[in-house]
Design an enzyme around this catalytic site. Structure first.
Site, short mmCIF file in Angstrom:
data_model
loop_
_atom_site.label_atom_id
_atom_site.label_comp_id
_atom_site.label_asym_id
_atom_site.label_seq_id
_atom_site.Cartn_x
_atom_site.Cartn_y
_atom_site.Cartn_z
N CYS B 88 0.90 -1.27 0.11
CA CYS B 88 -0.11 -0.14 -0.06
C CYS B 88 0.68 1.10 -0.11
O CYS B 88 0.36 2.44 -0.23
CB CYS B 88 -1.01 0.02 0.99
SG CYS B 88 -2.02 -1.51 1.15
N CYS B 213 -14.35 -0.91 7.66
CA CYS B 213 -13.49 -1.17 6.47
C CYS B 213 -13.63 -0.12 5.37
O CYS B 213 -14.63 0.58 5.09
CB CYS B 213 -13.81 -2.54 5.86
SG CYS B 213 -14.07 -3.75 7.02
N LYS B 340 -11.09 5.25 3.83
CA LYS B 340 -12.55 4.83 4.12
C LYS B 340 -13.44 5.30 3.06
O LYS B 340 -14.54 4.42 2.57
CB LYS B 340 -12.86 5.37 5.86
CG LYS B 340 -14.30 5.11 6.08
CD LYS B 340 -14.38 3.53 6.41
CE LYS B 340 -15.93 3.26 6.61
NZ LYS B 340 -16.40 3.14 5.03
N HIS B 344 -9.61 3.19 -1.89
CA HIS B 344 -8.18 2.73 -1.78
C HIS B 344 -7.93 2.03 -3.11
O HIS B 344 -7.89 0.80 -2.84
CB HIS B 344 -8.24 2.03 -0.46
CG HIS B 344 -6.75 1.27 -0.08
ND1 HIS B 344 -5.70 2.09 -0.48
CD2 HIS B 344 -6.39 0.30 0.55
CE1 HIS B 344 -4.66 1.23 -0.07
NE2 HIS B 344 -4.97 0.19 0.58
#
Lengths: 494, 400
Positions: B88, B213, B340, B344
């Site tokens: 990431c 998530c 969030k 992502h």
């Protein structure tokens, strides 16, 4: 003196309610209404004959790291996971037994475990050292069949040797006969059986007494002197009929545990023997017989040393630790008979690089870590460079076994996202007593069973199934340490 | 002794696509979108680019490997295009490479672009990453939510905190990010949620529910960097310069000793210390004006506040509940919605964070513009708490 120098067993934790099975199938098979009593043992999805044999062996061997006394290992089963790849060889790696241990698979008949026992006795008589005889079965049955209700899953272990004999071998006999009560051609999963009345009258009733008579004669023991008579059978009152026919006292008949775990197949005679040995008194005689492609019988006499040995959990311990399972579809799914929707995450390829597995076989199959001689830090998997702040040490790690060590949950979660046969999928970090940490999967677990700090023990299980190529990947998993039931609880459970 | 990167490189232009379920956009389309905005913002043509770095994580479902997918998609003038992949933190790694190239004088102007096309898998959530041939033979078939959820169980144990208190605090983290995302037209999720909704959402990985998530999104982001002098020469004012770029990668200490307690990210603390030193930040709680952190899960954001030395150890729950990191708090965190809600797309996320801070510092953030931000921090965490790569970047106005 040659005989049994150690024993153990294993019964999976799950006990399927026969009532649940009968009710689910009642629309199709109402004639099983009378069988809706008790439970049968049921392997978890990640258990097979190899993993259950490892569990029984560990029950017999105890936590001691020195297992150098084992000279040979045999695994008897009619449900060996691999047709090619020595199944007992996987067990040897899991038990971290030496490479000089002779390893054998016995299969092809319900009395394969007694064939393995014969072999072990002869080895001991020849002075070839101790043999660990293992037997396990995880049989598949057709849904809504009698076998589905009658069978169970389990494993047993006997150590045969000459030192500190707990039960002396007195004699045995074998009758070999191609009596085909049931069969399963290679590649098939489910047995095909002939009519029960014929099997009882022409098979069991004729062949077993013949083997028993010969074994008693070889042992110099009269039938009336037998204190414990073990004969595994799914047939109602078959043991009593045989006892009467052979002149064995009614009171000597050993309960076959049918109501609690079912007939576990190949291991069942040894499992019942391991159960009897927990309570048999010095001087008592044990006769065990099994039927299958003929019949075979053994006679033992319990010695004064018998009180000196206790299996780690023991059959009675495993019996008391059962958890009733009322989900029939879980049983079908675990046995591969009901394919539940796995989602796309379930499509992930599970190909195992065999070269990698061989390089790391002690790590993966034996759960052997590396302990740095300088810092004492335990590394899993082992590595050439050890973690030492500022100055990684080269080649300082020595093999360090973790399988028999207790761990503690550092952190954990249970998730519903990845494909798992028994959701939610539990895993977390385990810190081992004496050092070492592994992020690993948990098994035999339900929601609420773990929290940070929960004590965990290691069990050898199937990690992944490669359905595409037909390969089971094995590794160790953590399961909560469950205290042994007290003697009173066990007695009550009996 | 290295002098560090502070003020040696300036941002010349940036671009970022709308993140989300971009069903009808290919990764190439996303790259063109982000690149076009960045180049227009920079006011230069492709011939002025000296080198480019390309971040994408999952080549199997995205563009494929190497630098070629970007070179071809953007028709770059045969300059060097290098793919970087570091979980990431990949986007931030691409920025680091471009910034270092400019600082080294190897080129005048460099491009970093990250893209991820995650919605070509057929299911929600991230696809499983390949991990070699040994790891799958022993390592759990783990997923991100359960890896990060373990921070929560370990954090609770360490601080003797009851489950409900922590669950409520991480719910606040998500409620705040949704409120922020609702004001960002480029965000994947632009809806507000209530604490009650978050607390009652279905469990994904205990104790994390659906709203704990982050979104799984398609998207791309790009940045063009150069020296402050060249930027000024091109007529740029209010320069945003790079103050620090730090990356810390696990070396096994977390797993190969029994010292780490599982409740925080070791690498983040190391990278944060180094970044503050490089940027000359003595008191981050007082000096930072804006944060974009790796809130892959609400619990990650909460423990990150301690790892960045903004909240005292064990005190993040209180700071979060006090609104310290809310839009109207002392240091707004995820003012653009964060992972969030902005989303992502893995390879792009680090550059997306930088994009928001760049806009905020230049006063171009529209309805979510903060008052006078001067110094911002981005934080990426790739992997999982027990072994990971952490990147921390600090950027600010040149005068700071």
């Amino acid at each position: 003196m040659v005989g049994i120098v150690g024993y153990g067993g294993y019964v999976p934790r799950l006990r399927l309610s026969r009532k649940a099975v009968v009710e689910a199938n009642s629309w199709f098979a109402p004639h099983f209404a009378g069988k809706a009593k008790g439970t049968r043992s049921m392997a978890n999805w990640d258990e097979d004959s190899i993993t259950m044999a490892v569990a029984a062996a560990r029950d017999c061997l105890g936590p001691c790291e020195d297992r150098s006394g084992v000279a040979a290992l045999s695994l008897a089963s009619s449900t060996l996971p691999f047709a090619e790849r020595q199944n007992a060889g996987v067990v040897r790696e899991a038990l971290t037994l030496g490479r000089n241990v002779e390893v054998m698979d016995f299969t092809g008949s319900q009395r394969a475990a007694l064939s393995a026992l014969s072999d072990a006795v002869f080895r001991a008589q020849a002075g070839a050292g101790e043999t660990l005889v293992l037997a396990a079965d995880n049989r598949k049955t057709r849904a809504a069949s009698a076998a589905e209700l009658d069978f169970g899953d389990g494993a047993a272990a006997l150590m045969i040797g000459r030192t500190n004999v707990l039960a002396e071998y007195l004699g045995s006999a074998t009758i070999s006969e191609d009596f085909v009560d049931h069969f399963r051609i290679a590649g098939e999963e489910i047995d095909y059986a002939w009519e029960e009345r014929w099997i009882r009258d022409e098979g069991v009733s004729k062949l077993v007494p013949e083997a028993i008579a010969a074994a008693l004669e070889n042992s110099g023991i009269a039938a009336g002197q037998i204190d414990h008579f073990i004969f595994p059978t799914c047939f109602q009152k078959m043991e009593a009929q045989l006892a009467r026919k052979c002149g064995i006292r009614d009171g000597a008949i050993v309960d076959g545990l049918m109501s609690r775990i079912g007939d576990t197949g190949t291991p069942h005679a040894l499992l019942l023997l391991a159960h009897v040995l927990e309570r048999a008194q010095p001087g008592q005689t044990i006769l065990l017989a099994q039927f299958g492609s003929g019949a075979q019988a053994f006679v033992f006499r319990v010695t004064e040393a018998s009180a000196s040995f206790r299996p780690r959990t023991g059959v009675s311990g495993w019996l008391a630790r059962g958890m009733e399972e009322a989900n029939y579809t879980k049983f079908l799914s675990f046995k591969g008979q009901l394919r539940l929707e796995r989602g796309m995450r379930g499509e992930q390829d599970k190909k195992t690089a065999l070269t990698t597995l061989y390089r790391h076989r002690e790590t993966i199959l034996g759960l052997v870590a590396g302990r740095c001689e300088i810092t004492g830090e335990v590394h899993f998997p082992p590595s050439r460079l050890s973690y030492t702040p500022g100055c990684p040490a080269l080649d300082t790690q020595r093999p360090y076994k973790l399988a028999e060590r207790i761990g503690e949950v550092l952190s954990w979660s249970a998730e519903y996202l990845s494909f798992n046969m028994a959701p939610p999928h539990h895993y977390g970090q385990i810190d081992f007593d004496g050092g070492g940490r592994i992020l690993m999967e948990f098994t035999d677990i339900s929601r609420g069973d773990v929290e940070s700090g929960t004590k965990m023990e290691m069990v050898f299980r199937i990690k992944d199934v490669d359905e595409l190529r037909g390969f089971n990947r094995y590794f160790w998993k953590a399961t909560p340490v469950r205290p042994l039931p007290s003697a009173d609880e066990m007695k009550a459970a009996e | 002794m290295a002098s560090g990167i502070k003020d040696k490189v300036a941002i010349l232009g940036m671009g970022c696509t709308k993140f989300g379920e971009r069903w009808n956009a290919s990764p190439e389309d996303l790259m063109v979108e982000a690149y076009g905005e960045a180049m227009a913002d920079a006011g230069i043509g492709p011939e002025q680019l000296g080198a480019a770095w390309f971040s994408t994580h999952m080549e199997d479902i995205g563009t494929g490997r190497g630098g070629m997918p970007m070179g071809i998609a953007l028709r770059l003038p045969n300059i060097g295009v290098t793919r970087v992949e570091n979980f990431c933190a990949g986007g931030s790694e691409a920025v680091r490479a471009a910034v270092y190239a400019v600082a080294a004088g190897a080129c005048d102007i460099a491009l970093a672009l990250g893209v991820e096309k995650l919605k070509d898998t057929g299911y929600g959530g991230l696809p499983a990453a390949t991990v070699g041939t040994l790891v799958p033979q022993w390592y759990p078939n783990a997923v991100g939510p359960a890896n990060f959820a373990q921070l929560a169980t370990a954090y609770r144990r360490k601080h003797r905190m009851d489950a409900a208190t922590l669950k409520r605090a991480i719910a606040h983290v998500s409620v705040k990010s949704h409120a922020n995302g609702a004001r960002n037209p480029k965000a994947h999720l632009q809806n507000t949620v209530t604490e009650e909704q978050v607390l009652n959402a279905p469990i994904i990985a205990e104790p994390l529910g659906l709203y704990d998530c982050c979104g799984v999104s398609d998207g791309a982001a790009a940045v063009v960097v150069t020296t402050p002098d060249i930027a000024r020469g091109l007529g740029k004012k209010n320069l945003v310069t790079v103050k620090a770029l730090q990356v810390s990668v696990s070396n096994g200490w977390e797993m190969h000793s029994n010292q780490w307690d599982g409740s925080y990210c070791h690498t983040a603390r190391i990278a944060a210390k180094r970044a503050y030193e490089e940027a000359g930040v003595a008191n981050p709680r007082e000096e930072l004006s804006i944060l974009e952190v790796h809130d892959c899960f609400s619990i990650t954001e909460l423990v990150t506040m301690e790892d960045l030395f903004l909240s005292l150890e064990g005190n993040a729950v209180k700071d979060v509940m006090d609104g310290f990191y809310d839009a109207d708090g002392k240091i707004p965190c995820q003012i653009d919605g964060g992972l969030k809600c902005f989303g992502h797309p893995i390879g792009a996320s680090g550059i997306r964070m930088l994009y928001e801070i760049y806009l905020q510092l230049q006063g171009r953030a529209g309805p979510r513009q903060l008052a006078n931000p001067k110094l911002g921090l981005t934080h990426n965490l790739g992997g999982q708490p027990s072994q990971n790569v952490c990147s921390i970047s600090i950027v600010g106005l040149e005068s700071v």
